[in-house]
Design a protein around this motif. Structure first.
Motif, PDB file in Angstrom:
ATOM      1  N   ALA A 367       0.849  -1.193   0.000  1.00 37.28           N
ATOM      2  CA  ALA A 367       0.000   0.000   0.000  1.00 37.28           C
ATOM      3  C   ALA A 367       0.881   1.239   0.000  1.00 37.28           C
ATOM      4  O   ALA A 367       2.069   1.187   0.342  1.00 37.28           O
ATOM      5  CB  ALA A 367      -0.909   0.001   1.226  1.00 37.28           C
ATOM      6  N   ARG A 368       0.293   2.373  -0.377  1.00 28.71           N
ATOM      7  CA  ARG A 368       1.070   3.616  -0.412  1.00 28.71           C
ATOM      8  C   ARG A 368       1.573   4.011   0.970  1.00 28.71           C
ATOM      9  O   ARG A 368       2.601   4.679   1.089  1.00 28.71           O
ATOM     10  CB  ARG A 368       0.223   4.754  -0.984  1.00 28.71           C
ATOM     11  CG  ARG A 368      -0.052   4.663  -2.469  1.00 28.71           C
ATOM     12  CD  ARG A 368      -0.735   5.927  -2.957  1.00 28.71           C
ATOM     13  NE  ARG A 368      -1.061   5.859  -4.372  1.00 28.71           N
ATOM     14  CZ  ARG A 368      -1.531   6.881  -5.081  1.00 28.71           C
ATOM     15  NH1 ARG A 368      -1.743   8.047  -4.485  1.00 28.71           N
ATOM     16  NH2 ARG A 368      -1.793   6.749  -6.352  1.00 28.71           N
ATOM     17  N   ASP A 369       0.838   3.638   2.011  1.00 27.38           N
ATOM     18  CA  ASP A 369       1.224   4.037   3.365  1.00 27.38           C
ATOM     19  C   ASP A 369       1.878   2.887   4.126  1.00 27.38           C
ATOM     20  O   ASP A 369       1.855   2.843   5.349  1.00 27.38           O
ATOM     21  CB  ASP A 369       0.013   4.574   4.139  1.00 27.38           C
ATOM     22  CG  ASP A 369      -1.086   3.544   4.315  1.00 27.38           C
ATOM     23  OD1 ASP A 369      -1.110   2.552   3.557  1.00 27.38           O
ATOM     24  OD2 ASP A 369      -1.936   3.733   5.206  1.00 27.38           O
ATOM     25  N   GLU A 370       2.493   1.958   3.392  1.00 32.17           N
ATOM     26  CA  GLU A 370       3.134   0.780   3.983  1.00 32.17           C
ATOM     27  C   GLU A 370       4.602   0.748   3.582  1.00 32.17           C
ATOM     28  O   GLU A 370       4.969   1.143   2.475  1.00 32.17           O
ATOM     29  CB  GLU A 370       2.428  -0.486   3.482  1.00 32.17           C
ATOM     30  CG  GLU A 370       2.991  -1.788   4.025  1.00 32.17           C
ATOM     31  CD  GLU A 370       2.272  -3.004   3.471  1.00 32.17           C
ATOM     32  OE1 GLU A 370       2.511  -4.115   3.980  1.00 32.17           O
ATOM     33  OE2 GLU A 370       1.468  -2.847   2.518  1.00 32.17           O
ATOM     34  N   ALA A 371       5.452   0.272   4.479  1.00 28.71           N
ATOM     35  CA  ALA A 371       6.873   0.126   4.151  1.00 28.71           C
ATOM     36  C   ALA A 371       7.549  -0.780   5.171  1.00 28.71           C
ATOM     37  O   ALA A 371       7.070  -0.948   6.300  1.00 28.71           O
ATOM     38  CB  ALA A 371       7.569   1.485   4.134  1.00 28.71           C
TER      39      ALA A 371
END
Length: 449
Positions: A367-371
């Protein structure tokens, strides 16, 4: 859809006469508080100095305050200055599904129009909410294709939102609001190549000024095409030829508010960097100095290297689009605030050395807000941290206390001891007979009339 522009303007005009639902009104209040803080926080930066100096020399009657500063400027000059300041640090609000920053241009245009017409606080907040909503709906209707094509969606949508806010405050009827939208649609601006420079916040400032000008001209009978949005050679067709859904801007308009999905950043940089910073902050206490680190692997969404892949930034503006920089300073300092994005910190030796040890692994399923961040150490061990959702995301939004702490940190260095007055002015805005208390809370003593 025939008469889309007309129907959009008529519906927005009708909504201007109605109180927003409680949830939307609260979203507007929080968005306003956040963007006032970011505007004040960046008000003494070089880019704002340049805009103010230009407007003082070449502008008209000095009517409108510049947030955080003693100067007053003409209505268009103030719109540019306040819009630039609000977006300069990339610390303002973000509508996560479109990556539009709706507050900057809407606030800047609204403050100029509101001072010009001496409006009350309730009308101002309602106009601010509608201006944010208007540009967000336009952005949703052409996302992600428009942004993927290289447009800075904040700049291309900002004039429309600014025109709506200014038009409501100027008291335009539905017909003139239609013309204001048509004029604003012809004044869009901004490509993503400007990211990491003064050009990016200029998009918000000039978008505010363009939308305000559209409303002021429409008030005087200046006309524009009434099919500016839907025409085969109009706004959507030209700016998003690879995919748009123009008719969707009307879906649930007035009952479903995109503004409720507006989010607030905990870090002053591109939003796709935030999960990496979260992970690095968590890891910082377990790292005994940068010389112990051999390699840093960040597993990220594909947008990270595309949008924020600058590995060797030289200025704070460039560093806001460097995930490697955000990761390095968060590991070294345990935080990533405004001080970590000053030019001096960007060019410090320890930060440069640690940035050079970063490499990305792209995960198309993330997801865009995952890392995930893995720090490999000289002794052969590794430290690893996974962030499922970044702070400030829809799943982990900033609380009211978080937001007020953020605004405190932005306001106090510029206007010491004034944050509480700002909170009170925003909290009481709907009951205020004018914008005087709000303006007083946002400007130094020597800037008040």
């Amino acid at each position: 859809m025939e008469q889309l522009t007309v129907t959009y303007a008529q519906t927005l005009f009708r909504l201007a006469g109605e109180a927003p639902p409680d949830v939307a009104r609260e979203a507007a209040r929080r968005s306003l508080l956040n963007v006032l803080g970011t505007a004040i926080g960046a008000s003494r930066e070089a880019a704002v100095d340049k805009v103010v100096a230009f407007a003082l020399r070449h502008g008209g009657s000095p009517l409108v305050p510049v947030l955080g500063r003693p100067e007053r400027l003409d209505v268009l000059g103030a719109a540019v200055a306040n819009g630039v300041a609000a977006h300069l640090d990339d610390f303002d609000d973000t509508h996560l599904s479109t990556v539009i920053h709706p507050g900057a241009a809407t606030l800047a245009a609204g403050l100029s129009a509101g001072v010009l017409r001496d409006v009350d606080g309730e009308r101002f907040l309602r106009a601010f909410a509608l201006g944010c909503e208007a540009q967000l709906r336009v952005g949703v209707a052409m996302s992600p294709e428009h942004y993927d094509d290289g447009w800075h969606i904040t700049g291309t949508c900002a004039p429309l939102g600014a025109a709506v806010t200014a038009g409501v405050l100027l008291g335009l009827d539905a017909q003139r609001l239609t013309h204001a939208l048509g004029l604003a649609a012809s004044q869009t601006l901004g490509q993503r190549e400007g990211f990491g420079s003064m050009v990016k916040p200029f998009h918000a400032g000039k978008g505010a000024s363009n939308g305000l000008l559209a409303a002021l001209l429409a008030e005087r009978g200046f006309t524009a095409p009434t099919d500016a949005l839907e025409d085969p050679r109009g706004y959507f067709a030209v700016l998003s030829p690879n995919g748009s859904r123009p008719e969707s801007i009307l879906d649930g308009l007035g009952s479903r508010w995109e503004l409720e999905s507006n989010a607030f950043k905990p870090y002053p940089c591109g939003v796709v960097t935030h999960p990496v910073i979260d992970a690095a902050v968590e890891l910082s206490s377990s790292i005994d100095g940068p010389d112990q680190v051999t390699e840093i692997i960040a597993t990220v969404h594909p947008l990270v290297p595309e949008l924020t892949g600058n590995m060797a930034p030289e200025t704070g503006l460039q560093a806001r689009f460097s995930t490697a920089h955000g990761l390095a300073v968060a590991l070294l300092d345990g935080r990533a605030g405004l001080e970590q994005y000053r030019d001096a910190r960007v060019n410090s030796e320890d930060v440069r050395d640690l940035r050079a040890k970063v490499r990305y692994e792209v995960d198309s399923t993330a997801a865009r807000d995952e890392a995930t961040v893995e720090v490999r150490l000289i002794d052969g061990s590794a430290r690893r941290e996974h962030v499922t959702h970044a702070r400030g995301s829809a799943q982990r939004p900033l609380t009211e206390a978080d937001l007020r702490d953020k605004v405190h940190g932005l306001v106090d260095p510029v206007l010491p001891g004034r944050a509480e007055a700002l909170f009170a002015a925003v909290d009481e805005l709907e009951h205020a007979p004018s914008l005087h208390a709000l303006a007083a809370a946002c400007t130094p003593e020597e800037g008040r009339s």
